[in-house]
Design a protein around this motif. Structure first.
Motif, PDB file in Angstrom:
ATOM      1  N   ARG A 140       0.826  -1.205   0.000  1.00 55.10           N
ATOM      2  CA  ARG A 140       0.000   0.000   0.000  1.00 55.10           C
ATOM      3  C   ARG A 140       0.861   1.257   0.000  1.00 55.10           C
ATOM      4  NH1 ARG A 140      -5.273   1.374   3.825  1.00 55.10           N
ATOM      5  NH2 ARG A 140      -5.799   3.240   2.642  1.00 55.10           N
ATOM      6  N   ILE A 143       2.032   1.770  -3.588  1.00 58.96           N
ATOM      7  CA  ILE A 143       0.970   2.319  -4.441  1.00 58.96           C
ATOM      8  C   ILE A 143       0.786   3.806  -4.145  1.00 58.96           C
ATOM      9  CG2 ILE A 143      -1.514   2.246  -4.938  1.00 58.96           C
ATOM     10  CD1 ILE A 143      -1.376  -0.776  -4.529  1.00 58.96           C
ATOM     11  N   SER A 212     -13.781   1.450   5.500  1.00 62.61           N
ATOM     12  CA  SER A 212     -13.278   2.280   4.409  1.00 62.61           C
ATOM     13  C   SER A 212     -14.356   2.411   3.334  1.00 62.61           C
ATOM     14  CB  SER A 212     -12.036   1.630   3.813  1.00 62.61           C
ATOM     15  OG  SER A 212     -11.615   2.395   2.734  1.00 62.61           O
ATOM     16  N   GLY A 215     -13.169   2.131  -2.613  1.00 62.91           N
ATOM     17  CA  GLY A 215     -12.990   0.784  -3.170  1.00 62.91           C
ATOM     18  C   GLY A 215     -12.032   0.774  -4.338  1.00 62.91           C
ATOM     19  N   SER A 216     -12.213  -0.217  -5.230  1.00 58.44           N
ATOM     20  CA  SER A 216     -11.234  -0.426  -6.291  1.00 58.44           C
ATOM     21  C   SER A 216     -11.366   0.602  -7.412  1.00 58.44           C
ATOM     22  CB  SER A 216     -11.416  -1.833  -6.856  1.00 58.44           C
ATOM     23  OG  SER A 216     -12.761  -1.973  -7.254  1.00 58.44           O
ATOM     24  N   ASP A 217     -12.508   1.275  -7.509  1.00 56.51           N
ATOM     25  CA  ASP A 217     -12.627   2.274  -8.576  1.00 56.51           C
ATOM     26  C   ASP A 217     -11.808   3.530  -8.265  1.00 56.51           C
ATOM     27  OD1 ASP A 217     -14.225   2.895  -6.461  1.00 56.51           O
ATOM     28  OD2 ASP A 217     -15.766   3.893  -7.671  1.00 56.51           O
ATOM     29  N   ILE A 219      -8.608   3.910  -8.023  1.00 57.92           N
ATOM     30  CA  ILE A 219      -7.421   4.095  -8.861  1.00 57.92           C
ATOM     31  C   ILE A 219      -7.829   4.642 -10.231  1.00 57.92           C
ATOM     32  CG2 ILE A 219      -5.525   2.889 -10.021  1.00 57.92           C
ATOM     33  CD1 ILE A 219      -5.308   1.128  -7.542  1.00 57.92           C
TER      34      ILE A 219
END
Ligand SMILES: Nc1nc2c(ncn2[C@@H]2O[C@H](COP(=O)(O)OP(=O)(O)OP(=O)(O)O)[C@@H](O)[C@H]2O)c(=O)[nH]1
Ligand SMILES: [Mg+2]
Length: 372
Positions: A140, A143, A212, A215-217, A219
């Protein structure tokens, strides 16, 4: 002690943060009161089903500085913060997460950086000396670091992804902020008007309560957001300057080719061709390309539309002409005096000359022609 000095508006976007309100609001209130900072806390809640707003209302009996604004339209983190900016009545606006990831004791430091030290933007930064992130797995961190690097050419700040920062309201007055991306600080740094950015080191802690929302969207959303910010007039000028310069070379070549085809004997001047025409054609294509570059650089690279164009044009043309002369002289010296004629020497010499001339062009444009 009586609170005085500029008033602080703390804007806290929330979605299902009920469990954190009972910690955040009392701690924040007590630290601001002990520092005699006049404040309000605006919880910008997207109609959380867990009763975040009700919890804030309950707490506001004891902490009247806090209020909740329930939002039912135009949901989303950035939209909530932007509405917070419109609602805020303070002289300094500070944004922070609800989940206690941002150290509350740094809030007065960010406030003072603006109220007393003349900063326009104060950022709680993880990447400045003394800052850091607790408990994040290596992946993390990588990233996050990579994402920050992609944004580096856009801003002078080492942690433009931080969600913990304060501004003077004048920074964003009239700025065309978009509520799409969720990195509000980046949006503010690219589109706002400011002189001084101060970074205060923070250690970012992972949330302990609640979930949290991101989510994955995230990025995909981030990369799209970056793309818009890179296209925005005035952002990352060196990159735009190179792009414009590249397009100018194509314009120059295109016009030169057209002139030779229409008026000359084909693209390449044949032996015995009147050199006078070669010179005139080159001068015309150079003037066109320079004008092309001027328009794009004025509107897009440097966003210098606030200044009258006539003086800018003369200066820009002067810089381009000087750069052209420098290039011609240096190439002549390299080839005819130093003898760089062979295969890699000529190309290397030419490349060095082009780099140098590009730097001259850039500095002349930035510091002189388009100086605001
Ligand atoms: N109003 C509003 N607030 C949001 C929305 N999404 C997230 N938030 C708030 O924005 C802040 C940051 O969101 P987080 O979920 O903590 O995002 P994060 O810090 O990147 O991720 P974690 O801390 O790992 O959960 C929190 O205070 C959230 O409650 C939203 O759609 N609307
Ligand atoms: Mg968080």
């Amino acid at each position: 002690m009586v609170a005085d000095g500029p008033m602080l508006s703390v804007i806290v976007p929330t979605y299902n943060e009920r469990g954190n309100m009972g910690l955040l609001i009392p701690r924040l209130s007590s630290i601001l009161e002990s520092e005699s900072i006049p404040y309000e806390i605006l919880v910008m809640d997207d109609d959380s089903p867990d009763g975040t707003c009700e919890e804030v209302r309950r707490l506001s009996v004891q902490y009247p500085g806090a209020r909740c604004i329930r939002r039912t339209r135009d949901r989303g983190l950035s939209a909530a913060v932007m509405e917070g900016y419109r609602e805020a009545r303070g002289d300094i606006h500070l944004v922070m997460d609800a989940d206690l990831s941002h150290p509350i004791e740094v809030v007065p430091e960010l406030y003072r950086a603006i109220a007393h030290d003349g900063a326009d933007v104060a950022v709680g930064s993880r990447h400045t000396r003394g800052g850091g992130i607790e408990d994040w797995p290596f992946k993390r961190k990588v990233i996050s670091w990579g994402a920050s690097m992609l944004a580096r050419p856009l801003t002078p700040c080492s942690d433009p992804m931080s969600g913990f920062f304060a501004i003077r309201p004048s920074v964003i007055e009239g700025a065309p902020l978009r509520a799409k991306g969720y990195k509000i600080l980046l949006e503010v740094l690219v589109k706002g008007r400011y002189n001084r950015v101060v970074e205060v080191p923070i250690t970012f802690k992972d949330r302990e309560i609640g979930e949290s929302k991101l989510g994955s969207d995230v990025i995909v959303n981030y990369v799209q957001h970056l793309m818009w910010l890179y296209l925005h007039p005035g952002s990352a000028p060196p990159i735009k300057f190179l792009a414009v310069g590249g397009s100018g070379i194509l314009v120059d070549l295109g016009i030169l080719t057209g002139l030779f085809l229409l008026l000359g004997d084909g693209f390449i001047p044949l032996p015995g061709y009147d050199l006078k025409y070669v010179f005139i054609f080159q001068a015309i294509s150079f003037a066109y390309a320079t004008t092309w570059n001027f328009v794009w650089n004025r509107h897009w690279t440097f966003d210098a539309r606030s200044v009258r164009p006539s003086g800018q044009y003369v200066k820009f043309f002067t810089v381009a002409t000087i750069a052209l002369i420098v290039r011609t002289v240096l190439v002549h010296v390299a080839v005819n005096i130093m003898g760089f004629e062979g295969m890699p020497e000529y190309q290397i010499a030419l490349l060095m000359v082009i780099v140098l001339v590009t730097i001259i062009n850039y500095l002349g444009s930035r510091l002189w022609a388009f100086k605001k």
